[in-house]
Design an enzyme around this catalytic site. Structure first.
Site, PDB file in Angstrom:
ATOM      1  N   HIS A 364      23.082 -10.854   4.294  1.00 50.34           N
ATOM      2  CA  HIS A 364      21.611 -10.884   4.677  1.00 50.34           C
ATOM      3  C   HIS A 364      21.536 -10.367   6.298  1.00 50.34           C
ATOM      4  O   HIS A 364      20.488  -9.627   6.722  1.00 50.34           O
ATOM      5  CB  HIS A 364      20.851 -12.074   4.237  1.00 50.34           C
ATOM      6  CG  HIS A 364      21.122 -12.526   2.947  1.00 50.34           C
ATOM      7  ND1 HIS A 364      20.492 -13.723   2.618  1.00 50.34           N
ATOM      8  CD2 HIS A 364      21.335 -11.811   2.033  1.00 50.34           C
ATOM      9  CE1 HIS A 364      20.893 -13.818   1.248  1.00 50.34           C
ATOM     10  NE2 HIS A 364      21.203 -12.662   0.940  1.00 50.34           N
ATOM     11  N   ASN A 629      23.555   4.009  -6.425  1.00 48.60           N
ATOM     12  CA  ASN A 629      24.552   2.859  -6.334  1.00 48.60           C
ATOM     13  C   ASN A 629      25.023   2.425  -7.664  1.00 48.60           C
ATOM     14  O   ASN A 629      26.367   2.130  -7.729  1.00 48.60           O
ATOM     15  CB  ASN A 629      24.007   2.084  -5.435  1.00 48.60           C
ATOM     16  CG  ASN A 629      23.707   2.477  -3.840  1.00 48.60           C
ATOM     17  OD1 ASN A 629      24.255   3.848  -3.786  1.00 48.60           O
ATOM     18  ND2 ASN A 629      22.799   1.992  -3.251  1.00 48.60           N
ATOM     19  N   ASP A 630      24.116   1.874  -8.400  1.00 48.06           N
ATOM     20  CA  ASP A 630      24.117   1.231  -9.536  1.00 48.06           C
ATOM     21  C   ASP A 630      24.681   2.271 -10.516  1.00 48.06           C
ATOM     22  O   ASP A 630      25.649   1.899 -11.521  1.00 48.06           O
ATOM     23  CB  ASP A 630      23.040   0.292 -10.150  1.00 48.06           C
ATOM     24  CG  ASP A 630      22.901  -0.711  -9.531  1.00 48.06           C
ATOM     25  OD1 ASP A 630      24.112  -1.405  -9.417  1.00 48.06           O
ATOM     26  OD2 ASP A 630      21.728  -1.313  -9.028  1.00 48.06           O
ATOM     27  N   CYS A 677      17.524   7.832  -4.938  1.00 47.69           N
ATOM     28  CA  CYS A 677      17.620   6.850  -3.839  1.00 47.69           C
ATOM     29  C   CYS A 677      18.732   5.970  -3.480  1.00 47.69           C
ATOM     30  O   CYS A 677      18.707   4.961  -2.843  1.00 47.69           O
ATOM     31  CB  CYS A 677      16.323   6.005  -3.942  1.00 47.69           C
ATOM     32  SG  CYS A 677      16.465   4.812  -5.228  1.00 47.69           S
TER      33      CYS A 677
HETATM   34  C1  PEP Z   1      20.928   1.810  -6.170  1.00 47.64           C
HETATM   35  O1  PEP Z   1      21.320   0.985  -6.973  1.00 47.64           O
HETATM   36  O2  PEP Z   1      21.364   2.980  -6.002  1.00 47.64           O
HETATM   37  C2  PEP Z   1      19.606   1.380  -5.650  1.00 47.64           C
HETATM   38  C3  PEP Z   1      19.046   2.311  -4.738  1.00 47.64           C
HETATM   39  O3  PEP Z   1      19.259   0.176  -5.802  1.00 47.64           O
HETATM   40  P1  PEP Z   1      20.152  -1.202  -4.685  1.00 47.64           P
HETATM   41  O4  PEP Z   1      21.092  -0.526  -4.239  1.00 47.64           O
HETATM   42  O5  PEP Z   1      19.027  -1.953  -4.294  1.00 47.64           O
HETATM   43  O6  PEP Z   1      20.974  -2.005  -5.834  1.00 47.64           O
HETATM   44 MG    MG Z   2      20.383  -0.697  -7.717  1.00 52.12          MG
END
Ligand code: PEP
Ligand code: MG
Length: 748
Positions: A364, A629-630, A677
């Site tokens: 965090h 990212n996911d 994003c």
């Molecule tokens: C992602 O998964 O790309 C995303 C923007 O969400 P987070 O990184 O918060 O999981």
């Molecule tokens: Mg995500």
């Protein structure tokens, strides 16, 4: 322990304390100490060897050896008996020094006539400062009590150094804290910063190592330990049902706080003449010394706990809080073992950089440092011990390197790098109000990711068109209690105010996986990333999401509102979430609250399954944002948190780009607005390739907007797309080499 010996060591300590009260300083003080120690211990020789640099010891004062050897005799760490004590941090006690293993004769000292040798390390909190030695002609081993007395003198010496008691020639002891030091950690947040050390929790300074009223000191110790126990019990009470790791630490605290043997050892030290503080610190030093030798990670953690507990006890005893009255420098670089997100937020943007001994990229504190755009280095070994308040320090967040007390060469090189970064930054600033228009005339819309109020000032400075992803879970993560609806509404309203009409995409709570709320019972799941997280939690336990949707609607108070749901894996999940929004709207309307002038409800595309959802979904959803990212972690089945695999598959892998292309096409066919994003949106090369695949909206960290825009404006997306297509047709696994070659040829 016989009474006689006890009073002997106490007598020695009292004499030492009187000596400390005398006017003398520096060399004279050292000379008096060796004289007094030799006299009190009945030995012919007493010498103090201190570190001149990392690996050289120097004879700094002696009673009994030739005075001309002082400041002349030097030895490397590990060399001779003195060097052995310094290297291993062990006591050497021998009746026949010349016969002892490792003995090295130093002719200039005249020590050949002394047979017995006792050397003890001078160390403070696990840091080796030098060696204290007594020698005598009579061939005998020193008794345990004599060893103890010498150890206590060494401890007092170490304490005096900390107080700056030695200046001038005797300053060798503190030389370690003046040496340049390079520490390699890991990157928490990119960027470079130069400034001066500000210790978050400065070491407690023990000003009274020696006491002459043991009874009083025992009482002080007992009172302090009682307070400590009550404090730990309260902490435990407050943490019940919470995070299991935190509970484990607190249980360990309690175990140590109630440990009889810990108390007994401290009581014994006090009865020998130490003050309560010095007794605590002696135990702490022993634990620190052990810390570096224990290979077992669990045991090391527990020794760390004991160390923390000792600090708490010292703070109770000395009344020293985290403030020592020192003034914060103008360009503070915060140094700490670790820091909570709330505390870091309190410091805010006045910090130039942050260096932590612990912490992980997903911690965090790292999230907050990123929000504040402060360069951050994590896992910088021993930084909190090595750094002193006010030290010159340079932080290289890109490389994860810290230069403590850098020498001139490093300073010059580092400043050159900062100047280059600064120049690039200036170039980006000049682009701030210009569009990301490509050479082929397409305009890419660049937005920023945010999660805290602290992020919002970047909206203006970065030139972002809006907030493409507001991660609402951060507000939940940095607290130790669940925030209330009114509090959330106030925060969201503040975000909308700060955005001044620019679009803000609020993502509803995305918890689970790596984001565990400190006040929610953690679930023991075999694969948390594939587990009960984000929208799955929200739909199963809708209370929290309802509260959040209501807070968002109240915050908008009639203004336009954009909300998206995370981790939607199939159409029905979106429909259910959307139904919750409809219910929330109805409730608000019944209650007579203003409804948003315009409401957009979208979803994140983070699982490959959603890319293959029926057309009906694409028509229903008002917008989609690819959570790269996911999406990437599930597409390649490679854990984004696992260092071993997270960089294994390239974003420019043709399979992944083909998936992106397919999503773009499906959205084009249904007229669904699409953005991206994930972190890749903020990497210039990846960003131009995403644009070449058809994305027209990207959302990224504010600091990435300048570099992405700069490259975007130099790129012809049609040409780049041809490069990508050709490489793909040729069977390339990744198009990176061809893309790099194309980009290299671009005119500046
Ligand atoms: C992602 O998964 O790309 C995303 C923007 O969400 P987070 O990184 O918060 O999981
Ligand atoms: Mg995500």
């Amino acid at each position: 322990m016989p009474d006689g010996t006890e009073s002997e060591s106490r007598k020695l300590l009292r004499r030492l304390r009187d000596l400390m009260a005398e006017e003398a300083a520096g060399q004279e003080r050292l000379d008096r100490i060796v004289h007094l120690t030799a006299d009190s211990t009945g030995t012919e020789v007493c010498s103090i060897y201190l570190f001149r640099d990392e690996d050289t010891l120097e004879l700094c004062a002696t009673e009994g050896l030739k005075p001309e050897a002082v400041h002349q005799t030097r030895m490397r760490i590990g060399e001779g008996l003195v060097g052995r004590v310094a290297r291993a941090g062990v006591i050497v006690n021998t009746a026949n020094a010349p016969q002892a293993h490792g003995f090295r004769y130093m002719p200039e000292t005249g020590e050949e006539i002394y047979s017995s040798f006792l050397g003890v390390p001078i160390q403070r909190l696990g840091e080796m400062l030098g060696v204290l030695v007594v020698q005598s002609k009579e061939a005998r081993e020193f008794t345990a009590d004599e060893v103890y007395a010498l150890e206590v003198v060494a401890m007092v010496l170490a304490e005096m150094t900390e107080l700056g008691a030695f200046v001038g020639e005797g300053a060798a002891m503190s030389a370690r804290h003046t040496q340049p030091h390079l520490i390699r950690g890991i990157t928490g947040q990119e960027g470079a910063a130069e400034g001066h050390v500000w210790l978050h929790e400065p070491r407690v300074v023990v000003t009274n190592p020696i006491a002459d009223d043991p009874q009083r000191e025992l009482e002080r110790l007992n009172e302090a330990v009682e307070k400590l126990r009550i404090g730990v019990d309260e902490l435990l009470e407050g943490a019940r049902g919470g995070d299991s790791e935190q509970m484990e630490v607190l249980e360990a605290y309690r175990m140590f706080a109630n440990s009889r043997s810990w108390m007994r050892r401290m009581e014994e030290d006090i009865s020998r003449g130490l003050s309560a503080e010095a007794a605590v610190e002696k135990e702490q030093s022993i634990a620190r010394a052990r810390l570096s030798q224990v290979p077992d990670a669990y045991l090391r953690e527990r020794l760390h706990d004991l160390d923390d507990l000792s600090n708490r006890l010292l703070r109770i005893l000395t009344g020293q809080g985290s403030t020592t009255g020192a003034e914060m420098p103008d360009d503070p670089i915060l140094v700490a073992r670790n820091i909570g997100p709330g505390e870091l937020l309190e410091y805010g943007r006045k910090l130039k950089g942050v260096v932590l001994e612990e912490g992980s990229v997903g911690s965090h504190a790292a999230i907050v440092a990123r929000a504040l755009a402060i360069p951050l280095v994590l896992q910088a070994e021993r930084i909190a011990t090595e750094a002193m308040n006010g030290n010159h320090i340079m932080v290289d967040g890109d490389q994860g390197i810290v230069h403590l007390r850098p020498d001139d060469n490093v300073v010059t090189a580092f400043r050159d790098k900062m100047a280059m970064l600064h120049k690039a930054q200036e170039r980006y600033v000049s682009l701030r109000d210009k569009p990301a228009r490509t050479r082929c005339g397409k305009v890419i819309s660049l937005h920023m990711n945010a999660g805290l109020m602290a992020d919002l000032p970047s909206l203006e400075g970065s030139g972002a068109e809006g907030v493409g992803l507001f991660r609402t879970e951060l507000q939940f993560l940095i607290r130790n209690k669940m925030p209330k609806r009114t509090e959330l509404a106030r925060i969201y309203s503040g975000v909308l105010d700060a955005a001044k009409g620019k679009r803000v995409v609020f993502r509803t709570l995305d918890i689970g996986s790596d984001k565990v709320l400190p006040y929610m019972k953690p679930n023991d799941e075999p694969n948390p990333a594939l587990g009960w997280r984000a929208i799955r939690v929200a739909l199963d336990r809708p209370g929290m999401m309802r509260m959040q949707l209501q807070a968002l609607l109240r915050a908008a108070n009639g203004r336009p509102l954009t909300v998206m749901f995370p981790f939607i894996a199939q159409y029905s999940e979106f429909l259910k979430a959307r139904a919750e929004m409809a219910k929330a709207l109805e409730r608000e309307s019944i209650l007579g609250h203003a409804l948003p002038e315009r409401l957009e409800v979208g979803a994140m595309l983070e699982t490959p399954s959603l890319a293959f959802a029926p057309d009906a979904f694409f028509r229903k959803v008002e917008f989609l944002s690819i959570g790269g990212n996911d999406l990437k972690q599930f597409f390649f089945a490679a854990d984004r948190e696992n260092e071993r695999v997270r960089r294994r598959y390239d974003t420019l892998n043709t399979s992944f780009l083909t998936l992106i292309e397919m999503i773009v096409k499906r959205c084009e066919a249904t007229g669904t607005h699409l953005s991206f994003c994930g972190e890749d949106a903020g990497r210039p090369i990846e960003a131009v390739c995403l644009a070449a695949m058809g994305l027209r909206t990207l959302s990224m960290r504010p600091a990435s907007i300048g570099p992405v825009k700069h490259l975007m404006r130099r790129t012809d997306l049609d040409q780049l797309r041809k490069v990508i297509d050709t490489a793909r047709d040729d069977g390339a696994e990744t198009v990176r080499p061809e893309v790099m070659e194309y980009l290299r040829k671009l005119s500046p």
